[in-house]
Design an enzyme around this catalytic site. Sequence first.
Site, PDB file in Angstrom:
ATOM      1  CG  ASN A  12      -1.953   1.076   1.201  1.00  0.00           C
ATOM      2  OD1 ASN A  12      -1.891   1.985   0.362  1.00  0.00           O
ATOM      3  ND2 ASN A  12      -2.911   1.001   2.101  1.00  0.00           N
ATOM      4  CE  LYS A  19      -0.035   2.325   6.566  1.00  0.00           C
ATOM      5  NZ  LYS A  19      -1.466   2.585   6.593  1.00  0.00           N
ATOM      6  NE  ARG A  93      -6.386   0.756  -0.331  1.00  0.00           N
ATOM      7  CZ  ARG A  93      -6.817   0.966   0.890  1.00  0.00           C
ATOM      8  NH1 ARG A  93      -6.025   0.771   1.907  1.00  0.00           N
ATOM      9  NH2 ARG A  93      -8.041   1.372   1.078  1.00  0.00           N
ATOM     10  CG  HIS A 182     -13.428   2.509   2.483  1.00  0.00           C
ATOM     11  ND1 HIS A 182     -14.291   3.477   2.964  1.00  0.00           N
ATOM     12  CD2 HIS A 182     -12.184   2.892   2.844  1.00  0.00           C
ATOM     13  CE1 HIS A 182     -13.589   4.405   3.590  1.00  0.00           C
ATOM     14  NE2 HIS A 182     -12.305   4.087   3.527  1.00  0.00           N
ATOM     15  N   GLY A 212     -11.537   7.606   7.445  1.00  0.00           N
ATOM     16  CA  GLY A 212     -12.405   7.656   6.266  1.00  0.00           C
ATOM     17  C   GLY A 212     -13.509   6.654   6.532  1.00  0.00           C
ATOM     18  NE  ARG A 241     -11.598  11.897   3.834  1.00  0.00           N
ATOM     19  CZ  ARG A 241     -11.384  10.641   3.454  1.00  0.00           C
ATOM     20  NH1 ARG A 241     -12.165  10.086   2.551  1.00  0.00           N
ATOM     21  NH2 ARG A 241     -10.405   9.938   3.975  1.00  0.00           N
ATOM     22  CG  ASP A 283      -8.348   9.758  17.527  1.00  0.00           C
ATOM     23  OD1 ASP A 283      -9.177   9.030  18.105  1.00  0.00           O
ATOM     24  OD2 ASP A 283      -7.231   9.372  17.173  1.00  0.00           O
ATOM     25  NE  ARG A 285      -7.895   6.335  19.319  1.00  0.00           N
ATOM     26  CZ  ARG A 285      -6.865   5.797  18.671  1.00  0.00           C
ATOM     27  NH1 ARG A 285      -6.268   4.754  19.165  1.00  0.00           N
ATOM     28  NH2 ARG A 285      -6.433   6.314  17.547  1.00  0.00           N
ATOM     29  N   GLY A 331     -11.334   1.282  12.247  1.00  0.00           N
ATOM     30  CA  GLY A 331     -10.976   1.823  13.561  1.00  0.00           C
ATOM     31  C   GLY A 331     -12.135   2.022  14.514  1.00  0.00           C
ATOM     32  CB  ILE A 332     -15.031   4.327  14.482  1.00  0.00           C
ATOM     33  CG1 ILE A 332     -14.089   5.538  14.436  1.00  0.00           C
ATOM     34  CG2 ILE A 332     -16.247   4.601  15.350  1.00  0.00           C
ATOM     35  CD1 ILE A 332     -14.670   6.757  13.723  1.00  0.00           C
ATOM     36  CD  GLU A 334     -11.466  -3.572  12.844  1.00  0.00           C
ATOM     37  OE1 GLU A 334     -10.461  -3.774  13.547  1.00  0.00           O
ATOM     38  OE2 GLU A 334     -11.413  -3.503  11.599  1.00  0.00           O
ATOM     39  CG  ASN A 335     -10.779  -0.666  17.981  1.00  0.00           C
ATOM     40  OD1 ASN A 335     -10.477  -1.672  18.602  1.00  0.00           O
ATOM     41  ND2 ASN A 335     -10.251  -0.349  16.808  1.00  0.00           N
ATOM     42  CD  GLU A 384      -8.512  -1.888   3.507  1.00  0.00           C
ATOM     43  OE1 GLU A 384      -7.834  -1.509   4.490  1.00  0.00           O
ATOM     44  OE2 GLU A 384      -9.111  -1.099   2.760  1.00  0.00           O
TER      45      GLU A 384
END
Length: 396
Positions: A12, A19, A93, A182, A212, A241, A283, A285, A331-332, A334-335, A384
């Site tokens: 990626n 990555k 990707r 996505h 995103g 965004r 963020d 969190r 992120g959100i 799952e957590n 992914e």
Amino acid sequence: MGGNMKKILAINAGSSTLKFKLFAMPEETVLTEGKVDRIGKPDAEFTIYVNGEKKRESVTSDSAPEAVNIVLDALVNEGIISHLNEIDGVGHRVVHGGEYFKDSTIINQSVVEKIDELSALAPLHNPANLQGILAFREALPNVMNVAVFDTSFHQTMPPESYLYAVPMDWYRKHHVRKYGFHGISHKYVSQRVQQLLEKPEAKVIVCHLGSGASICAVDGEQSVDTSMGFGPLAGLVMGTRSGDIDATIIPYIVKQTGKSLEEVEYELNYKSGFLGVSEHSNDSRDIEEGIEKGHEGCRLAQNLFNRRVVSYIASYHALLNGADAIAFTAGIGENSPQTRSEVIQALSVFGFKLDEEKNQVYGKERLISSEDSSIPIYVIPTDEEIMIARDVIRFV
Ligand code: AMP
């Protein structure tokens, strides 16, 4: 591991990061992963996992080819592979495949040219993705490179999903339509849910909620609608965004403030969403912590976010004529038990219901709905990279 084992690298490449994740296929074992960060900056850094241990070092990496060489050298020097010719394929990707790429594809010169041409539609992403591809083609000239697109999965949308009600020439001459993003994640998560349900034709609403964010209505193998649009600014409220807004706001703000079109576009991409509304943080969190402390802007930002997620789920439940399952990822998704809980409570008219004890889960796959929920609701960590590796294996 058997004689047919192949080593596949999933890549990626962003504008300042590269990555990578190396898989042994078809076992899908992760041999190593890591990244080069802050490419082109004096404080560039390389991270790699060796035998499960994270190693970090400062590097000089002024360009994508340098970053690729750092990664390839490390794979050999750290003893993860003994020679570069052990790499059987590289999957990249790529954010935008336009209408050209309805599936992943082996990269040749014509594919390179099309990805380059599509930079007009994805100026922030495709050029960086392409630099990664070119660097690998040069460093490993005998290895197959495969492009895996974020848009491909959504190419199954019907025209009433992907067209905007604007003059048809905007579409015919200028390619204005909904592409959706996505897609690699939506495909992975919907397939995983279908596997858990033992029902490949299941209809799944996938909520990819990260910095995103997008939601996708999946019917069997097909994306039938998704919340992102021509670009990744559309749909849900995101970290920075805006998500959907009335298009007339843009010329109005340009006139009122004297800001340029570019500045307004920048503010919609980087100064809006959680950050813009909370005036506190992008963020989730921090937003949750703010809510706990009574920060009104944070509460308001979360309410706007929830409202938009709820509207899309409700609309896709109708579009699918009744989904078989809902899945939360990224992120959100799952957590954040709190976000999941607030969203599903607002949809109780459909009989959706969480088991709040099961909902206390972070980054792990789990069925979180209660036994009397009208449909099952899952947390499914997205992957992914494994989707990229699987697509490469199809061609190797
Ligand atoms: P992603 O783009 O998928 O990496 O997701 C980033 C978003 O996920 C950010 O808003 C993070 O705050 C959020 N996130 C990550 N971990 C957590 C967590 N433990 N609780 C709440 N949000 C989280």
